[in-house]
Design an enzyme around this catalytic site. Structure first.
Site, PDB file in Angstrom:
ATOM      1  N   SER A 115       0.869  -1.184   0.000  1.00  0.00           N
ATOM      2  CA  SER A 115       0.000   0.000   0.000  1.00  0.00           C
ATOM      3  C   SER A 115       0.899   1.225   0.000  1.00  0.00           C
ATOM      4  O   SER A 115       2.117   1.112   0.135  1.00  0.00           O
ATOM      5  CB  SER A 115      -0.891  -0.007   1.236  1.00  0.00           C
ATOM      6  OG  SER A 115      -0.083   0.123   2.389  1.00  0.00           O
ATOM      7  N   ASP A 116       0.291   2.381  -0.111  1.00  0.00           N
ATOM      8  CA  ASP A 116       1.091   3.617  -0.103  1.00  0.00           C
ATOM      9  C   ASP A 116       1.785   3.797   1.236  1.00  0.00           C
ATOM     10  O   ASP A 116       2.867   4.363   1.327  1.00  0.00           O
ATOM     11  CB  ASP A 116       0.197   4.830  -0.396  1.00  0.00           C
ATOM     12  CG  ASP A 116      -0.306   4.789  -1.840  1.00  0.00           C
ATOM     13  OD1 ASP A 116       0.343   4.068  -2.643  1.00  0.00           O
ATOM     14  OD2 ASP A 116      -1.323   5.427  -2.139  1.00  0.00           O
ATOM     15  N   CYS A 117       1.160   3.306   2.305  1.00  0.00           N
ATOM     16  CA  CYS A 117       1.791   3.410   3.622  1.00  0.00           C
ATOM     17  C   CYS A 117       2.897   2.367   3.799  1.00  0.00           C
ATOM     18  O   CYS A 117       3.918   2.618   4.409  1.00  0.00           O
ATOM     19  CB  CYS A 117       0.765   3.211   4.727  1.00  0.00           C
ATOM     20  SG  CYS A 117      -0.542   4.414   4.711  1.00  0.00           S
ATOM     21  N   TYR A 118       2.607   1.155   3.291  1.00  0.00           N
ATOM     22  CA  TYR A 118       3.520   0.033   3.521  1.00  0.00           C
ATOM     23  C   TYR A 118       3.905  -0.598   2.185  1.00  0.00           C
ATOM     24  O   TYR A 118       3.276  -1.548   1.732  1.00  0.00           O
ATOM     25  CB  TYR A 118       2.851  -0.998   4.439  1.00  0.00           C
ATOM     26  CG  TYR A 118       2.518  -0.421   5.800  1.00  0.00           C
ATOM     27  CD1 TYR A 118       3.545  -0.104   6.687  1.00  0.00           C
ATOM     28  CD2 TYR A 118       1.206  -0.170   6.167  1.00  0.00           C
ATOM     29  CE1 TYR A 118       3.263   0.450   7.919  1.00  0.00           C
ATOM     30  CE2 TYR A 118       0.903   0.387   7.398  1.00  0.00           C
ATOM     31  CZ  TYR A 118       1.939   0.690   8.274  1.00  0.00           C
ATOM     32  OH  TYR A 118       1.662   1.244   9.486  1.00  0.00           O
ATOM     33  N   PRO A 119       4.946  -0.037   1.542  1.00  0.00           N
ATOM     34  CA  PRO A 119       5.286  -0.480   0.188  1.00  0.00           C
ATOM     35  C   PRO A 119       6.019  -1.828   0.138  1.00  0.00           C
ATOM     36  O   PRO A 119       6.054  -2.469  -0.902  1.00  0.00           O
ATOM     37  CB  PRO A 119       6.214   0.628  -0.325  1.00  0.00           C
ATOM     38  CG  PRO A 119       6.769   1.272   0.902  1.00  0.00           C
ATOM     39  CD  PRO A 119       5.752   1.118   1.985  1.00  0.00           C
TER      40      PRO A 119
END
Ligand code: SF4
Ligand code: SF4
Lengths: 134, 388
Positions: free
Chosen positions: B128-132
């Site tokens: 995700s954008d938070c957790y690439p």
């Protein structure tokens, strides 16, 4: 008459030798094979020899001359004292009362002279504190 | 006579408190009576060491660079639950590394963490954008991670049924190896030393009670799952499984001596835990509670060959008889085995006593009491309409 416990280790080429037969016949011993593990790298046995002390000695010499590794044992199993929690699960499992609890200290101890190497206690011990000396 | 928590704690802080284990106090009660013993003793410590299957630990691993959510987590190959916020996971004691080889699992990971050993962490996740980040493969230990605490939903059962086996084959159960034809009987309670049998109505044990947990300090978090108050009693204590507690405590400070992976062959894994609870002697009623002895505590003998939740007890047997090593069953003598260690239960109660005597451990008044009444519901197969 004497009774002694031994661990025998042998290489694959000896697997078919009639070793126990020779010990019975030539040295007049009663041989009790308590455990045997044989595979392609050889084998190991836990045995008890019963007979005249000098005959036991001679039988051991014969075994050694036949390239069998012989180790005299005080006990068939080992109880890892660090792992043992002294729960007592092994007590009712052992058919010969070789595991017993001290009524005062509540510690469980192993009595090697009673043990017949049946192995029933080994998979009954929850923390895995007991193992064969094979 | 009456005593308050504050009075007891003042004495503890002054290193003046009189503390006895639940076993030691029996001699005093016998020689001096309840009234005199109440005057003399401030705190009685209890202890147990047994298989606490419903145990597990919450871990926070810290964030990697770049960060990862950690959706699927494994520790030494054992799956941990990662359906929480990023880098949090829960490792359950009974989770197996491999369903075929049942010899290693969550309980071992927890024991090794407590022992300070390195643990192999593998995790992967959606991005995700938070957790690439997609995956990570590294080692952790108690030294490297942030939080690490046990949260055990169901521990220290108040009492528990006894097990035997009428069938023709050996049974491998959570009550240990049961030999055929009533070959043995197993039991699992510290009896007179057991925490919840020394305060059967949980008058002094509630949410927030500080306890000895695994060699460190823990707390009572909640009622345990399957907590029930409906079990019949004898001599004031339940005959069979009744109350249980949910416990919480920092893995740091615990010791492998009191946190031990247990393997019940062909059944599964469990966690052996040492747990001790202090009982404040507030009045004579509390002293009467801790005066319970093994010959007054009974448990029902159940036949594990009957594979049903409705097993009818064969008979009730006292812990004094069980501890003698042999019980009478259908006219025969049958050998008994304990699954919980009385030896270690004594050490737990003794260690907690020392902490209190030295002023290192004060008592807590419960923040809230445990339920006074609770029945346990079975699970039935029902339709959607049935359950609402
Ligand atoms: S079953 Fe294992 S842990 Fe329990 S007393 Fe026997 S050897 Fe010790
Ligand atoms: S191996 Fe058999 S005889 Fe020896 S202690 Fe274990 S159960 Fe008893």
């Amino acid at each position: 008459m004497a009774k002694k416990k031994f661990q025998l280790s042998f290489t694959p080429d000896l697997v078919n030798e009639p070793i126990t037969y020779r010990m019975v016949k030539d040295y007049d011993l009663q041989i009790n094979i308590l455990r045997a593990e044989v595979n392609d790298v050889g084998g190991k046995m836990l045995i008890e020899m019963q007979g005249k002390p000098d005959m036991i000695k001679k039988a051991v010499e014969y075994l050694k001359a036949s390239r069998v590794e012989v180790r005299e044992l005080k006990a068939y199993v080992k109880k890892d004292e660090d792992r043992c929690t002294h729960c007592g699960m092994c007590i009712s499992i052992c058919p010969v009362d070789a595991m017993c609890m001290d009524p005062d200290t509540k510690m469980v101890s192993y009595l090697p002279e009673k043990c017949i190497a049946c192995g029933t206690c080994i998979d009954a011990c929850p923390p895995g504190a007991i193992a064969f000396k094979i | 006579m009456k005593r308050t928590y504050e009075e007891i704690n003042r004495k503890i802080e002054a290193e003046d408190a009189v503390v006895m284990t639940a076993e030691e106090v029996l001699g005093l009660i016998e020689s001096k009576g309840i009234e005199e013993a109440t005057k003399e003793v401030d705190v009685v410590t209890t202890g147990t060491f047994g298989a606490m299957c419903s145990s597990g630990a919450f871990l926070n691993f810290g964030h990697s660079e770049p960060p990862i959510k950690m959706q699927h987590v494994s520790l030494n190959g054992v799956a941990a639950y990662g359906g929480l916020a990023a880098v949090d996971a829960y490792i359950g004691a009974t989770e197996l590394r491999n369903d075929e080889d049942m010899s290693y699992g969550g309980a071992h990971v927890i024991e090794e963490l407590v022992a300070g050993k390195a643990i192999h962490l593998k995790a992967n996740s959606y991005c995700s954008d938070c957790y690439p980040r997609k995956d990570i493969d590294t080692y952790i230990s108690l030294k490297t991670i942030n939080q690490a605490y046990l949260y055990n939903p169901r521990n220290i059962y108040q009492n528990y049924g006894l097990a035997t086996n009428s069938s023709e084959k050996t049974l491998y159960t959570y009550m240990g190896k049961l030999l055929p034809h009533y070959g043995n009987v197993t039991y699992s309670s510290a009896g007179q030393l057991s925490p919840l049998l020394n305060d059967p109505q949980l008058r002094t044990i509630g949410i927030g009670t500080r306890i000895f947990l695994g060699g460190g300090v823990g707390y009572v978090a909640w009622e345990g799952t399957q907590y029930k108050t409906t079990t019949a009693t004898k001599n004031g204590v339940p005959v069979g499984a009744a109350r249980s507690l949910a416990l919480i405590g920092d893995l740091r400070g615990m010791s492998p001596e009191f946190v031990r992976a247990l393997n019940f062959q062909k059944y599964g894994l469990s966690l052996g835990l040492g747990i001790g609870v202090p009982i404040p002697i507030l009045d004579e009623d509390m002293m009467r509670c801790v005066s319970i002895r093994d010959d007054q505590i009974f448990a029902p003998l159940l036949d594990y060959a009957v594979q049903s939740r409705n097993r009818k007890p064969i008979k009730e047997i006292s812990y004094a008889e069980l501890r003698s090593g042999c019980i009478e069953l259908h006219g025969n003598q049958v050998k008994t085995s304990s699954l919980s260690s009385y030896y270690k239960a004594r050490i737990v109660a003794g260690q907690l006593k020392k902490w209190i005597e030295k002023g290192d451990f004060t008592l807590t008044q419960p923040v809230a009491a445990m339920p006074k009444e609770r029945a346990q519901k079975p699970l039935e197969v029902m339709s959607m309409e049935d359950v609402v």
